[in-house]
Design a protein around this motif. Structure first.
Motif, PDB file in Angstrom:
ATOM      1  N   PHE A 180      53.744 -17.988  -8.916  1.00 15.71           N
ATOM      2  CA  PHE A 180      55.252 -18.158  -8.502  1.00 15.71           C
ATOM      3  C   PHE A 180      56.181 -18.849  -9.330  1.00 15.71           C
ATOM      4  O   PHE A 180      57.369 -18.790  -9.392  1.00 15.71           O
ATOM      5  N   ARG A 181      55.855 -19.422 -10.433  1.00 17.57           N
ATOM      6  CA  ARG A 181      56.565 -20.347 -11.197  1.00 17.57           C
ATOM      7  C   ARG A 181      56.704 -19.464 -12.634  1.00 17.57           C
ATOM      8  O   ARG A 181      57.906 -19.977 -13.244  1.00 17.57           O
ATOM      9  N   PHE A 182      56.087 -18.643 -12.948  1.00 15.07           N
ATOM     10  CA  PHE A 182      56.262 -18.026 -14.534  1.00 15.07           C
ATOM     11  C   PHE A 182      57.207 -16.934 -14.396  1.00 15.07           C
ATOM     12  O   PHE A 182      57.480 -16.335 -15.522  1.00 15.07           O
ATOM     13  N   GLY A 183      57.751 -16.699 -13.183  1.00 17.09           N
ATOM     14  CA  GLY A 183      58.885 -15.551 -13.318  1.00 17.09           C
ATOM     15  C   GLY A 183      58.438 -14.002 -13.280  1.00 17.09           C
ATOM     16  O   GLY A 183      58.862 -13.165 -13.712  1.00 17.09           O
ATOM     17  N   HIS A 184      56.859 -14.064 -13.000  1.00 15.10           N
ATOM     18  CA  HIS A 184      56.377 -12.578 -13.159  1.00 15.10           C
ATOM     19  C   HIS A 184      56.638 -11.848 -12.018  1.00 15.10           C
ATOM     20  O   HIS A 184      56.679 -12.242 -11.011  1.00 15.10           O
ATOM     21  N   ARG A 185      56.542 -10.501 -11.988  1.00 18.83           N
ATOM     22  CA  ARG A 185      56.710  -9.664 -10.887  1.00 18.83           C
ATOM     23  C   ARG A 185      55.331  -9.645 -10.054  1.00 18.83           C
ATOM     24  O   ARG A 185      54.391 -10.087 -10.645  1.00 18.83           O
ATOM     25  N   VAL A 186      55.452  -9.328  -8.824  1.00 21.87           N
ATOM     26  CA  VAL A 186      54.122  -9.398  -7.894  1.00 21.87           C
ATOM     27  C   VAL A 186      53.139  -8.855  -8.454  1.00 21.87           C
ATOM     28  O   VAL A 186      52.007  -9.581  -8.670  1.00 21.87           O
ATOM     29  N   LYS A 246      47.631  -9.721 -10.997  1.00 24.24           N
ATOM     30  CA  LYS A 246      46.528  -9.409 -12.080  1.00 24.24           C
ATOM     31  C   LYS A 246      46.165 -10.413 -12.941  1.00 24.24           C
ATOM     32  O   LYS A 246      45.061 -10.485 -13.181  1.00 24.24           O
ATOM     33  N   LEU A 247      47.211 -11.281 -13.361  1.00 24.77           N
ATOM     34  CA  LEU A 247      47.008 -12.631 -14.085  1.00 24.77           C
ATOM     35  C   LEU A 247      45.986 -13.458 -13.044  1.00 24.77           C
ATOM     36  O   LEU A 247      45.099 -14.184 -13.728  1.00 24.77           O
ATOM     37  N   PHE A 267      47.068 -10.731  -0.350  1.00 26.78           N
ATOM     38  CA  PHE A 267      47.981 -10.942   0.676  1.00 26.78           C
ATOM     39  C   PHE A 267      49.385 -10.498  -0.039  1.00 26.78           C
ATOM     40  O   PHE A 267      50.257  -9.867   0.477  1.00 26.78           O
ATOM     41  N   MET A 268      49.416 -10.870  -1.132  1.00 27.70           N
ATOM     42  CA  MET A 268      50.678 -10.502  -2.087  1.00 27.70           C
ATOM     43  C   MET A 268      50.607  -8.979  -2.357  1.00 27.70           C
ATOM     44  O   MET A 268      51.825  -8.236  -2.456  1.00 27.70           O
ATOM     45  N   GLU A 269      49.745  -8.325  -2.393  1.00 23.81           N
ATOM     46  CA  GLU A 269      49.677  -6.896  -2.819  1.00 23.81           C
ATOM     47  C   GLU A 269      49.904  -6.298  -1.555  1.00 23.81           C
ATOM     48  O   GLU A 269      50.474  -4.796  -1.728  1.00 23.81           O
ATOM     49  N   GLY A 270      49.784  -6.672  -0.248  1.00 22.74           N
ATOM     50  CA  GLY A 270      50.223  -5.984   0.807  1.00 22.74           C
ATOM     51  C   GLY A 270      51.640  -6.267   1.340  1.00 22.74           C
ATOM     52  O   GLY A 270      52.141  -5.759   2.385  1.00 22.74           O
TER      53      GLY A 270
END
Length: 207
Positions: free
Chosen positions: A157-163, A168-169, A186-189
Motif C-alpha cells: 500500500f505504500r510504494f505506489g504499485h498497482r494492485v 505479485k511482490l 482478497f486484493m486480487e478479487g
C-alpha cells in the motif's frame, strides 16, 4: 456549571441508546452470533430490527461486531468478513467488501474494499490507517504474525504499485505468511478497488 472531570465522565449515549445497546449486546451474543454461517438473511433481519439499513443480498458473517446497529447502513451486495468491527454512523457502498479482522471507524463512508486485518477511518471518503493491531492482539495474533503484516503493508500500500504488481511482490516476498497471502487473495478479487492508504506521517498506527 459542570467541572472538566464531570464532563469527561458524561456518557455520549442517551437513556434510549443505552437500553438499545444493552438489548443489542444480548441479541448479538445469542441470536446473531449463534446463527448458522450461511444465515445471512437472518442476521440482516436482526440488524434491521435494531434500525440498520442492510441491502437484501449483503453477506454479513456472524462474528462481526456492530457498535450501534441503528447507525449502520450498507447497500446491496456488500460483504463483511469474520471478526470485523463496524463503528457507529458508518455506511458501506454497494459491492464493497470488508475483510476479516478489519475495523471501520465511526462516522465512516467506505466506498472501496477494505482488506483483512486493516483499519479505516476518515469521514466521507474513508482511508486506510494501517493495521488493526489492537484487534489482532485481542484475537490472539502473535507478534510475529503482526510483524509480517506490517512489513507487507509497505509493499502492498505504500510504494505506489498497482494492485496486480503489489500482489505479485507480496507473494514473492511473504509467501511464508498465510495472513499476507489472505490479503493478496482478497486484493486480487476486488471490483470496487482498494481503499487508499494515508501517508505514514498521518497514520498514527497502533502499537
Amino acid at each position: 456549571a459542570l467541572t472538566e472531570l464531570e464532563v469527561r465522565h458524561l456518557s455520549p449515549y442517551s437513556t434510549r441508546e443505552k437500553i438499545g445497546r444493552l438489548l443489542w449486546s444480548i441479541v448479538e451474543k445469542t441470536l446473531f452470533r449463534l446463527s448458522f454461517p450461511t444465515w445471512y438473511r437472518w442476521r440482516a433481519m436482526l440488524l434491521r430490527l435494531f434500525g440498520a439499513r442492510v441491502g437484501p443480498k449483503s453477506q454479513i458473517r456472524r462474528t462481526v461486531h456492530f457498535e450501534c446497529p441503528w447507525q449502520f447502513s450498507c447497500a446491496d451486495h456488500c460483504s463483511i468478513g469474520d471478526h470485523a468491527i463496524i463503528g457507529g454512523l458508518s455506511g458501506i457502498h454497494q459491492f464493497v467488501r470488508i475483510g476479516a479482522y478489519a475495523m471501520v471507524g465511526g462516522c465512516c463512508a467506505l466506498g472501496q474494499d477494505l482488506p483483512p486485518f486493516m483499519r479505516a477511518a476518515g469521514g466521507y471518503r474513508a482511508r486506510m490507517y494501517g493495521l488493526n493491531s489492537i484487534g489482532l492482539r485481542r484475537h490472539g495474533f502473535s507478534s510475529e504474525r503482526i510483524a509480517a503484516l506490517k512489513k507487507s503493508y509497505e509493499v502492498l500500500f505504500r510504494f505506489g504499485h498497482r494492485v496486480a504488481e503489489a500482489v505479485k511482490l507480496a507473494r514473492e516476498n511473504f509467501s511464508a505468511s498465510p495472513d499476507v497471502m489472505q490479503v493478496a487473495a482478497f486484493m486480487e478479487g476486488t471490483k470496487r478497488g482498494i481503499c487508499r492508504s494515508v501517508g505514514k506521517d498521518q497514520e498514527g498506527e497502533e502499537e
